[in-house]
Design an enzyme around this catalytic site. Structure first.
Site, mmCIF file in Angstrom:
data_model
loop_
_atom_site.group_PDB
_atom_site.id
_atom_site.type_symbol
_atom_site.label_atom_id
_atom_site.label_comp_id
_atom_site.label_asym_id
_atom_site.label_seq_id
_atom_site.Cartn_x
_atom_site.Cartn_y
_atom_site.Cartn_z
ATOM 1 N N ASN A 12 -8.882 11.966 -12.293
ATOM 2 C CA ASN A 12 -7.730 11.675 -11.441
ATOM 3 C C ASN A 12 -6.568 12.511 -11.970
ATOM 4 O O ASN A 12 -5.893 12.133 -12.918
ATOM 5 C CB ASN A 12 -7.410 10.181 -11.497
ATOM 6 C CG ASN A 12 -6.356 9.753 -10.506
ATOM 7 O OD1 ASN A 12 -5.599 10.575 -9.985
ATOM 8 N ND2 ASN A 12 -6.276 8.457 -10.253
ATOM 9 N N HIS A 181 -3.082 6.347 -1.226
ATOM 10 C CA HIS A 181 -3.517 5.198 -2.033
ATOM 11 C C HIS A 181 -4.754 4.552 -1.421
ATOM 12 O O HIS A 181 -4.997 3.353 -1.596
ATOM 13 C CB HIS A 181 -2.397 4.153 -2.183
ATOM 14 C CG HIS A 181 -1.306 4.578 -3.103
ATOM 15 N ND1 HIS A 181 0.020 4.233 -2.903
ATOM 16 C CD2 HIS A 181 -1.318 5.340 -4.227
ATOM 17 C CE1 HIS A 181 0.763 4.754 -3.865
ATOM 18 N NE2 HIS A 181 -0.020 5.435 -4.676
#
Length: 402
Positions: A12, A181
């Site tokens: 990430n 998200h």
């Protein structure tokens, strides 16, 4: 010590750090290790790793002036700690895939070429994310890499929520609300389904509140609207991002102060939000500690809570009511005072907070008999990436075995 288990590595990448985690590639998806390379671009950075065993835990200084150096540090660690033979696949969080890419899928040269073309959609994230995948391919050309797009959860938004009120020709070019998200939202809904299957099929608002913040309305398990839009800068004010602004502000600043488009972009992504209002910090913890003595900090906190409350109320209207409100993210999971201020005044929707439960960051912070269940669920984007990787691999194997 190298892992003896077949593993999935998740990556990430952010602007100032790279987070990673290692999972054993079985149905339990146990997290073996988690870590981060931090301080990118600063004089001194660090490699931090925490694992199930004490011997896996360490922190050491590293100099990482850019993402290229940082990914080399990460790949060296992968070779030393895991070994290529034990690595089943790498899953990358990719923030934006434009109109074509949203499903988790194998990374191919053709995809990378198209993502390069899409970099103007998200110049804050895509270039570095592409760099990470290319670096891994050069070092480990036989390693399977899978892209997990952060827009996937919102792909099927209703048409009315997708559309932006600008000339229609831009819609054909992919300029619309995408939402972000998504990995967090997908994880939260899977957790809610486990905790309360009936509630997961009802009217749910997910408040992912951290340095990046968004609110999403979910009905019958599907996203129907979300606060982030064409880019992750939209919606709520965040750590350094402005959130929604009057579109005329850009033209005003160009005329009044000769602010260029590039300068405006930098301002709304790196100098605004909590940092811009407070003039001191983008960290909610620091602002809460200072608000009694610093009006700027107090106003930054108040604006954040006000906007979060406003988005929650508007999405409750879009849903036709509210059954469950979920708080997640660094602020949503760990800041009782922020949750309380957001919920204060939402009693007309049936939102109530139990003070003792809220102070403890309990999983359920509403009264037992409350009409709306208010939950705190610790999100796990890395686990969601790992699950997505295994689903892609399993889907591919099921076709190969036919």
């Amino acid at each position: 010590m190298k892992s003896a288990l077949p593993c999935v590595l998740t990556i990430n990448g952010g602007s100032s750090s790279i987070k990673f985690a290692l999972f054993d590639a079985n149905e339990a998806m146990r997290k073996i290790l988690a870590g981060r390379i931090e301080g990118l671009g600063l004089p001194q950075g660090g490699l931090v790793v925490k694992g199930l065993k004490k011997t896996d835990n360490f922190s050491r200084p590293v100099v990482v002036p850019d993402h290229t150096t940082a990914v080399n540090v990460l790949m060296n660690w992968v070779q030393e700690r895991i070994g290529l033979s034990a690595l089943t696949a790498v899953g990358h969080r990719v923030v934006h895939g434009g109109p074509k890419y949203w499903k988790p899928q194998y990374i191919t040269p053709a995809m990378i070429d198209e993502l390069h073309q899409l970099s103007p959609f998200d110049p804050e994230h895509l270039p570095e994310e592409i760099l990470l995948t290319e670096a891994f391919h050069r070092r480990f050309p036989s390693l399977t890499q899978i892209a997990c797009f952060d827009t996937a959860f919102h792909h099927d938004l209703p048409r009315v929520a997708h559309l932006l009120p600008i000339p229609r020709r831009y819609d054909a070019r992919g300029v619309r609300r995408y939402g972000f998200h998504g990995l967090s939202c997908a994880y939260l809904m899977e957790e809610l389904s486990r905790l309360d299957p009936v509630a997961a099929k009802g009217r749910v608002i997910l408040a992912h509140l951290g340095s990046g913040a968004s609110i999403t309305a979910v009905h019958e398990g599907k996203s129907i609207d979300t606060s982030m839009s064409f880019t992750p800068t939209a919606g709520l004010p965040m750590g350094t991002r402005s959130g929604d602004l009057d579109p005329g502000l850009g033209w005003y600043l160009a005329r009044a102060e000769q602010v260029t488009a590039k300068q405006f972009h930098h301002m709304i992504n790196h100098e605004s939000g909590l940092l811009g209002i407070s003039e001191t910090s983008s960290d909610m913890r620091e602002l809460c500690a200072r608000e009694a003595t610093d009006v700027r900090a107090a106003e930054a906190v108040a604006l954040f809570c006000y906007q979060a409350k406003k988005w929650t109320g508007s999405f409750a209207a879009a849903l036709g009511g509210l059954d469950t409100l979920v708080f997640a993210g660094g602020i949503g999971e760990n800041a009782p005072v922020i949750r309380e201020r957001i919920c204060d005044g939402l009693g007309f929707l049936g939102v109530e907070i139990d003070q003792k439960r809220n102070a403890k960051n309990a999983p359920l912070i509403s009264p037992g008999a409350g009409r709306v269940k208010v939950r705190v669920i610790r999100t796990d984007e890395e686990l969601m990436i790992a699950r997505s990787v295994l689903r892609v691999l399993s889907h591919n194997n099921s076709f190969e075995n036919r």
